[in-house]
Design a protein around this motif. Structure first.
Motif, PDB file in Angstrom:
ATOM      1  N   THR A 188       0.822  -1.210   0.000  1.00 61.18           N
ATOM      2  CA  THR A 188       0.000   0.000   0.000  1.00 61.18           C
ATOM      3  C   THR A 188       0.853   1.256   0.000  1.00 61.18           C
ATOM      4  OG1 THR A 188      -1.675  -1.205   1.265  1.00 61.18           O
ATOM      5  CG2 THR A 188      -1.863   1.194   1.203  1.00 61.18           C
ATOM      6  N   ASP A 190       3.775   3.659  -1.073  1.00 63.06           N
ATOM      7  CA  ASP A 190       4.612   3.923  -2.236  1.00 63.06           C
ATOM      8  C   ASP A 190       5.668   4.951  -1.834  1.00 63.06           C
ATOM      9  OD1 ASP A 190       5.659   4.865  -4.785  1.00 63.06           O
ATOM     10  OD2 ASP A 190       3.950   3.837  -5.696  1.00 63.06           O
ATOM     11  N   THR A 195       0.271   8.615  -2.350  1.00 65.50           N
ATOM     12  CA  THR A 195      -0.893   7.741  -2.232  1.00 65.50           C
ATOM     13  C   THR A 195      -1.597   8.085  -0.916  1.00 65.50           C
ATOM     14  OG1 THR A 195       0.343   6.034  -1.030  1.00 65.50           O
ATOM     15  CG2 THR A 195       0.290   5.850  -3.438  1.00 65.50           C
ATOM     16  N   SER A 197      -2.195   6.267   1.600  1.00 66.56           N
ATOM     17  CA  SER A 197      -1.947   5.187   2.552  1.00 66.56           C
ATOM     18  C   SER A 197      -2.048   5.742   3.970  1.00 66.56           C
ATOM     19  CB  SER A 197      -0.552   4.583   2.330  1.00 66.56           C
ATOM     20  OG  SER A 197       0.455   5.510   2.691  1.00 66.56           O
TER      21      SER A 197
END
Length: 312
Positions: A188, A190, A195, A197
């Protein structure tokens, strides 16, 4: 009249722009067992509310503040509930601490209040990720009563390639370390692009927490003999320059400094925390700052160990 309306509209646009960029590009680069965790929490509560802290009769438990939305007593309680095991942080009380800090920021006026809305958006991301994980496995216990998430350094942890979710996966968002383990295991996180996450979101909150910690720490300081108490505006600006300004563009830094000009005077903080003078304010805020520091240091260690202090 038309000129006044245009000026008011320009100010409103600036406020909204500042609030949205504060976290989106500011905190970003653009603007062992349950029982052991409970024992650790009890130890921290005892330290902050008893004579063990300084060898004499300890400070009284913080009382509620009638008529105020922000409650320093609730903030301290959530902060003391957050540390778990030897080096972990439970996400539920951590996010509850942010709920109370948002109320604190909202009380400081519309400029800071707009910034707090971005904090809410970040805490919401982590809560939504936790809710989604719980929906995937309705039997998973994501609350403080969970038993199977293990602290760093123990044998258990997320296992890749298994046919079913491990207990750590089911309780991914119970603590900072369990979230890190599972998001790394799932891919998940990056390390090269943005992102949503939980780990990346946590990092943004983590940076903001340092800003607030330093501000409250400076606000708790007493004047040196013969000196003056510096204004909250000056203190907040100084804390900002030492923390979030490192991640902000030139434009955002200028806009943030304008926001701090509207910071209330010191007497406002006496009322906000229900104290009579600087000495009492210092006593309350010092306890809050110490609790924030414990949570911050644990989170910092977890992020640093997993090379997450520079997530894009």
């Amino acid at each position: 009249m038309g000129v006044k309306r245009k000026a008011a509209a320009a100010v409103l646009v600036l406020l909204l722009f500042l609030g949205s960029l504060w976290l989106q590009g500011g905190l970003d680069y653009h603007w062992d067992s349950c029982l052991k965790g409970s024992n650790q929490n009890n130890k921290l509560h005892h330290l902050f509310n008893s004579s063990e802290a300084n060898g004499s009769e300890g400070p009284p438990v913080l009382e509620g503040c009638p008529g105020q939305t922000f409650q320093a007593s609730l903030l301290l309680s959530h902060l003391l509930d957050a540390p778990a095991y030897d080096s972990d942080v439970l996400l539920q009380p951590y996010l509850s601490s942010w709920d109370e800090l948002v109320k604190f920021m909202d009380a400081l006026g519309p400029m800071v209040g707009l910034i707090s809305k971005e904090i809410v958006s970040k805490t919401s991301i982590i809560r939504q990720l936790a809710a989604a994980t719980e929906e995937e496995d309705p039997e998973a216990e994501l609350g403080p009563g969970s038993h199977s998430v293990n602290p760093v350094g123990t044998e258990a942890g997320p296992k890749s390639g298994s046919g079913s979710e491990s207990p750590a996966h089911r309780e991914a968002y119970r603590s900072v370390r369990s979230m890190i383990w599972v998001e790394l295991d799932r891919g998940t996180v990056d390390f090269h692009r943005q992102t949503e996450s939980g780990c990346r979101t946590l990092l943004r909150l983590h940076r903001a927490l340092l800003w607030l910690k330093l501000f409250l720490e400076k606000l708790a300081e007493n004047a040196v003999a013969g000196g003056r108490l510096r204004s909250p505006s000056e203190l907040c600006r100084e804390a900002y320059k030492n923390t979030l300004a490192n991640y902000h563009s030139w434009f955002v830094r200028r806009a943030a400094e304008l926001a701090f000009i509207a910071m209330p005077e010191r007497g406002f903080f006496f009322k906000l925390v229900c104290v009579q003078d600087q000495e009492e304010l210092s006593a309350v805020l010092t306890r809050v700052v110490r609790a924030i520091e414990e949570v911050y240091d644990r989170t910092q260690k977890a992020l640093e160990e997993n090379h997450m202090l520079d997530l894009p």
